[in-house]
Motif scaffolding. Structure first.
Motif, PDB file in Angstrom:
ATOM      1  N   LEU A 344       0.854  -1.189   0.000  1.00  0.00           N
ATOM      2  CA  LEU A 344       0.000   0.000   0.000  1.00  0.00           C
ATOM      3  C   LEU A 344       0.887   1.234   0.000  1.00  0.00           C
ATOM      4  CD1 LEU A 344      -3.214   0.793   1.872  1.00  0.00           C
ATOM      5  CD2 LEU A 344      -1.263   2.288   2.276  1.00  0.00           C
ATOM      6  N   PHE A 345       0.549   2.196  -0.844  1.00  0.00           N
ATOM      7  CA  PHE A 345       1.259   3.470  -0.901  1.00  0.00           C
ATOM      8  C   PHE A 345       0.275   4.597  -0.587  1.00  0.00           C
ATOM      9  CE2 PHE A 345       3.206   0.555  -3.879  1.00  0.00           C
ATOM     10  CZ  PHE A 345       4.560   0.675  -3.638  1.00  0.00           C
ATOM     11  N   TRP A 346       0.760   5.613   0.097  1.00  0.00           N
ATOM     12  CA  TRP A 346      -0.055   6.808   0.337  1.00  0.00           C
ATOM     13  C   TRP A 346       0.808   8.039   0.104  1.00  0.00           C
ATOM     14  CZ3 TRP A 346       0.743  10.854   3.779  1.00  0.00           C
ATOM     15  CH2 TRP A 346      -0.287  11.799   3.858  1.00  0.00           C
ATOM     16  N   THR A 347       0.239   9.055  -0.553  1.00  0.00           N
ATOM     17  CA  THR A 347       0.899  10.347  -0.709  1.00  0.00           C
ATOM     18  C   THR A 347      -0.048  11.437  -0.225  1.00  0.00           C
ATOM     19  OG1 THR A 347       0.112  10.659  -2.984  1.00  0.00           O
ATOM     20  CG2 THR A 347       2.246   9.566  -2.695  1.00  0.00           C
ATOM     21  N   ASN A 348       0.520  12.558   0.170  1.00  0.00           N
ATOM     22  CA  ASN A 348      -0.296  13.639   0.731  1.00  0.00           C
ATOM     23  C   ASN A 348      -0.993  14.481  -0.330  1.00  0.00           C
ATOM     24  OD1 ASN A 348       2.340  14.823   0.021  1.00  0.00           O
ATOM     25  ND2 ASN A 348       1.501  16.690   0.905  1.00  0.00           N
ATOM     26  N   GLU A 349      -0.736  14.201  -1.603  1.00  0.00           N
ATOM     27  CA  GLU A 349      -1.336  14.994  -2.674  1.00  0.00           C
ATOM     28  C   GLU A 349      -1.713  14.092  -3.826  1.00  0.00           C
ATOM     29  OE1 GLU A 349       2.780  16.418  -4.901  1.00  0.00           O
ATOM     30  OE2 GLU A 349       1.980  17.639  -3.257  1.00  0.00           O
ATOM     31  N   LEU A 350      -2.702  14.511  -4.601  1.00  0.00           N
ATOM     32  CA  LEU A 350      -3.094  13.752  -5.779  1.00  0.00           C
ATOM     33  C   LEU A 350      -1.982  13.831  -6.826  1.00  0.00           C
ATOM     34  CD1 LEU A 350      -6.828  14.852  -6.162  1.00  0.00           C
ATOM     35  CD2 LEU A 350      -5.883  12.935  -4.859  1.00  0.00           C
ATOM     36  N   PHE A 351      -1.787  12.741  -7.536  1.00  0.00           N
ATOM     37  CA  PHE A 351      -0.739  12.723  -8.555  1.00  0.00           C
ATOM     38  C   PHE A 351      -1.088  13.689  -9.682  1.00  0.00           C
ATOM     39  CE2 PHE A 351       1.164  11.063 -12.477  1.00  0.00           C
ATOM     40  CZ  PHE A 351       2.498  11.064 -12.091  1.00  0.00           C
ATOM     41  N   ASP A 352      -0.139  14.550 -10.035  1.00  0.00           N
ATOM     42  CA  ASP A 352      -0.301  15.518 -11.108  1.00  0.00           C
ATOM     43  C   ASP A 352       0.740  15.197 -12.180  1.00  0.00           C
ATOM     44  OD1 ASP A 352      -0.428  17.649 -12.833  1.00  0.00           O
ATOM     45  OD2 ASP A 352      -0.308  19.200 -11.294  1.00  0.00           O
ATOM     46  N   PRO A 353       0.318  14.660 -13.325  1.00  0.00           N
ATOM     47  CA  PRO A 353       1.298  14.277 -14.358  1.00  0.00           C
ATOM     48  C   PRO A 353       2.084  15.465 -14.907  1.00  0.00           C
ATOM     49  CG  PRO A 353      -0.942  14.120 -15.212  1.00  0.00           C
ATOM     50  CD  PRO A 353      -1.061  14.355 -13.743  1.00  0.00           C
ATOM     51  N   VAL A 354       1.552  16.677 -14.769  1.00  0.00           N
ATOM     52  CA  VAL A 354       2.272  17.858 -15.240  1.00  0.00           C
ATOM     53  C   VAL A 354       3.380  18.237 -14.259  1.00  0.00           C
ATOM     54  CG1 VAL A 354       2.055  20.293 -15.867  1.00  0.00           C
ATOM     55  CG2 VAL A 354       0.241  18.679 -16.466  1.00  0.00           C
ATOM     56  N   ARG A 355       3.104  18.128 -12.962  1.00  0.00           N
ATOM     57  CA  ARG A 355       4.093  18.417 -11.914  1.00  0.00           C
ATOM     58  C   ARG A 355       4.098  17.259 -10.922  1.00  0.00           C
ATOM     59  NH1 ARG A 355       1.907  23.536 -13.001  1.00  0.00           N
ATOM     60  NH2 ARG A 355       3.474  25.088 -13.591  1.00  0.00           N
ATOM     61  N   PRO A 356       4.704  16.149 -11.286  1.00  0.00           N
ATOM     62  CA  PRO A 356       4.602  14.945 -10.456  1.00  0.00           C
ATOM     63  C   PRO A 356       5.488  14.954  -9.214  1.00  0.00           C
ATOM     64  CG  PRO A 356       5.968  14.511 -12.367  1.00  0.00           C
ATOM     65  CD  PRO A 356       5.413  15.897 -12.550  1.00  0.00           C
ATOM     66  N   ASP A 357       6.466  15.861  -9.134  1.00  0.00           N
ATOM     67  CA  ASP A 357       7.448  15.863  -8.051  1.00  0.00           C
ATOM     68  C   ASP A 357       8.038  14.462  -7.855  1.00  0.00           C
ATOM     69  OD1 ASP A 357       9.090  16.636  -5.969  1.00  0.00           O
ATOM     70  OD2 ASP A 357       7.520  16.604  -4.445  1.00  0.00           O
ATOM     71  N   THR A 358       8.401  13.841  -8.936  1.00  0.00           N
ATOM     72  CA  THR A 358       9.011  12.509  -8.929  1.00  0.00           C
ATOM     73  C   THR A 358      10.191  12.562  -9.883  1.00  0.00           C
ATOM     74  OG1 THR A 358       6.880  11.470  -8.452  1.00  0.00           O
ATOM     75  CG2 THR A 358       8.604  10.056  -9.353  1.00  0.00           C
ATOM     76  N   TRP A 359      11.418  12.474  -9.321  1.00  0.00           N
ATOM     77  CA  TRP A 359      12.632  12.729 -10.091  1.00  0.00           C
ATOM     78  C   TRP A 359      13.461  11.450 -10.151  1.00  0.00           C
ATOM     79  CZ3 TRP A 359      11.710  17.297 -12.117  1.00  0.00           C
ATOM     80  CH2 TRP A 359      10.879  18.178 -11.419  1.00  0.00           C
ATOM     81  N   PRO A 360      13.576  10.824 -11.333  1.00  0.00           N
ATOM     82  CA  PRO A 360      14.230   9.517 -11.449  1.00  0.00           C
ATOM     83  C   PRO A 360      15.719   9.570 -11.091  1.00  0.00           C
ATOM     84  CG  PRO A 360      12.941  10.036 -13.418  1.00  0.00           C
ATOM     85  CD  PRO A 360      13.026  11.291 -12.616  1.00  0.00           C
ATOM     86  N   GLU A 361      16.133   8.605 -10.315  1.00  0.00           N
ATOM     87  CA  GLU A 361      17.548   8.399 -10.010  1.00  0.00           C
ATOM     88  C   GLU A 361      17.688   7.052  -9.309  1.00  0.00           C
ATOM     89  OE1 GLU A 361      21.119  10.369  -7.311  1.00  0.00           O
ATOM     90  OE2 GLU A 361      19.740  11.704  -8.353  1.00  0.00           O
ATOM     91  N   PRO A 362      18.644   6.221  -9.694  1.00  0.00           N
ATOM     92  CA  PRO A 362      18.826   4.935  -9.018  1.00  0.00           C
ATOM     93  C   PRO A 362      19.380   5.111  -7.612  1.00  0.00           C
ATOM     94  CG  PRO A 362      20.524   5.253 -10.684  1.00  0.00           C
ATOM     95  CD  PRO A 362      19.555   6.385 -10.847  1.00  0.00           C
ATOM     96  N   VAL A 363      18.964   4.237  -6.719  1.00  0.00           N
ATOM     97  CA  VAL A 363      19.455   4.294  -5.343  1.00  0.00           C
ATOM     98  C   VAL A 363      20.935   3.934  -5.291  1.00  0.00           C
ATOM     99  CG1 VAL A 363      19.297   3.235  -3.049  1.00  0.00           C
ATOM    100  CG2 VAL A 363      17.212   3.854  -4.296  1.00  0.00           C
TER     101      VAL A 363
END
Length: 375
Positions: A344-363
């Protein structure tokens, strides 16, 4: 896209600048160290051909006279190096202070540094910064927010000796202003400030900490509240996690309350993951994200952006536990079992494909040796 050189890259604001540049996809900045500043030739070699030098380095604590003289010395060393460059920078960005010229040794020195930088003969973007707060701040050094968060994360209560008004700006917003990038959903180069009294700040953070002690999410009603909460969560990581969730069992089965939010928006979703498969490999600048494994077994691993150490948590559905992703930490989840993983995943905001605040980078990336960040 600019090529930057940065003094003070290992400090609190310097780390936020470097994270923002990584997020923007700009080149890694050239780091001008304190040791470099003692040699004009070394400085000249590093700043030659860059578009802008960001002068973030400074001395904030200590004997007032030594603080003042140290800041002036650093500025003169930087100017000497820029003057010696074969291809001087095009401009200078200076992390000044709203205390500049206030009659104190520190404030007057900050103002004089601005005049010294102008002697380089380059345009100077003199940015007057108020009190900065955010992830990576060092308690009893960078800000009162960091101090209060550290005390609360350790189970104490902030000690407020006197009340006064503060104007607080998040460090990533200050970084955006200094870098000169346009405002985006995750940063605001206009540097919107939170005006708040010290006593009210302590109360607000204490209320957040009280809710979060059991994993409950406090009301996240506005932009600064989210960033204050992220700052507090940064001081909880990694000792606070995984946080085992209460289970209620009866003849029908088991119930686990995975997310309890006191007001505010949010989005919950579930996923299945095949054995050996990975989810994540990205970081967020502001988004609050929670992982709870409900069935199977997994490893959650995280690395601070710009760092090399990887923190790992082993979690499983037999004892559901939450792990909240700290902002500016790259993270991933791997199914380590032989069966399908349910998360289960939860985020505090609805996903916005225009401004997803998700920045790819390998751990577990092969990255250059980072400059150690303060805090």
């Amino acid at each position: 896209m600019l090529r930057l050189a940065v003094t003070g890259a290992g400090g609190f604001l310097g780390w936020h600048v470097r994270v923002l540049l990584r997020t923007l996809g700009w080149p890694e900045p050239v780091v001008v160290t304190r040791h470099d500043l003692t040699d004009p030739t070394a400085v000249a070699a590093k700043v030659t051909g860059v578009d802008r030098v960001l002068h973030l380095a400074g001395i904030n604590r200590g004997d007032p006279t030594e603080v003042a003289s140290g800041n002036l010395r650093i500025a003169r060393q930087l100017v000497a190096g820029m003057r010696a460059a074969d291809a001087p920078p095009k401009a200078i960005g200076y992390a000044n202070s709203v205390q500049a010229g206030n009659g104190t040794p520190y404030g007057d020195a900050k103002a004089e540094v601005s005049a010294i930088l102008a002697e380089a003969g380059l345009p100077v973007d003199d940015v007057l910064l108020p009190n900065l707060y955010g992830e990576g701040g060092r308690a009893h050094y960078n800000s009162v927010v960091a101090t209060f968060c550290r005390v609360l994360a350790d189970g104490g209560r902030p000690d407020v000796h006197g009340d006064r008004e503060l104007s607080l700006v998040h460090a990533t917003d200050a970084a955006a202003r200094l870098v000169g990038t346009a405002t985006d959903g995750s940063w605001d180069a206009t540097m919107p400030a939170l005006d708040i009294g010290v006593r009210e700040l302590a109360t607000r953070l204490a209320e957040m900490a009280a809710s979060y002690r059991t994993g409950e999410i406090p009301p996240l009603t506005d932009r600064h509240t989210v960033r204050l909460f992220n700052t507090y969560r940064a001081h909880c990581f990694p000792a606070h996690y995984p946080l085992v969730l209460p289970r209620r069992a009866d003849a029908r089965g088991v119930l686990v309350e995975t997310v309890k939010v006191h007001g505010g928006a949010g989005q919950t979703f579930c996923s299945t993951t095949r054995p050996g498969a990975t989810r994540g490999e990205h970081y967020h600048l502001a988004k609050v994200e929670r992982f709870v494994v409900l069935r199977g077994s997994a490893e959650i691993s995280l690395r601070r952006v710009g760092g090399t150490e990887v923190v790992r948590f082993q979690v499983g559905g037999t004892e559901p536990a939450l792990v909240d992703m700290p902002t500016m930490w790259v993270h991933k989840l791997v199914n380590t079992g032989s069966d399908e993983l349910v998360t289960l995943f939860w985020t505090n905001e609805l996903f916005d494909p225009v401004r997803p605040d998700t920045w790819p980078e390998p751990v577990e990336a092969s990255i250059p040796r980072p400059v150690a960040a303060v805090g």
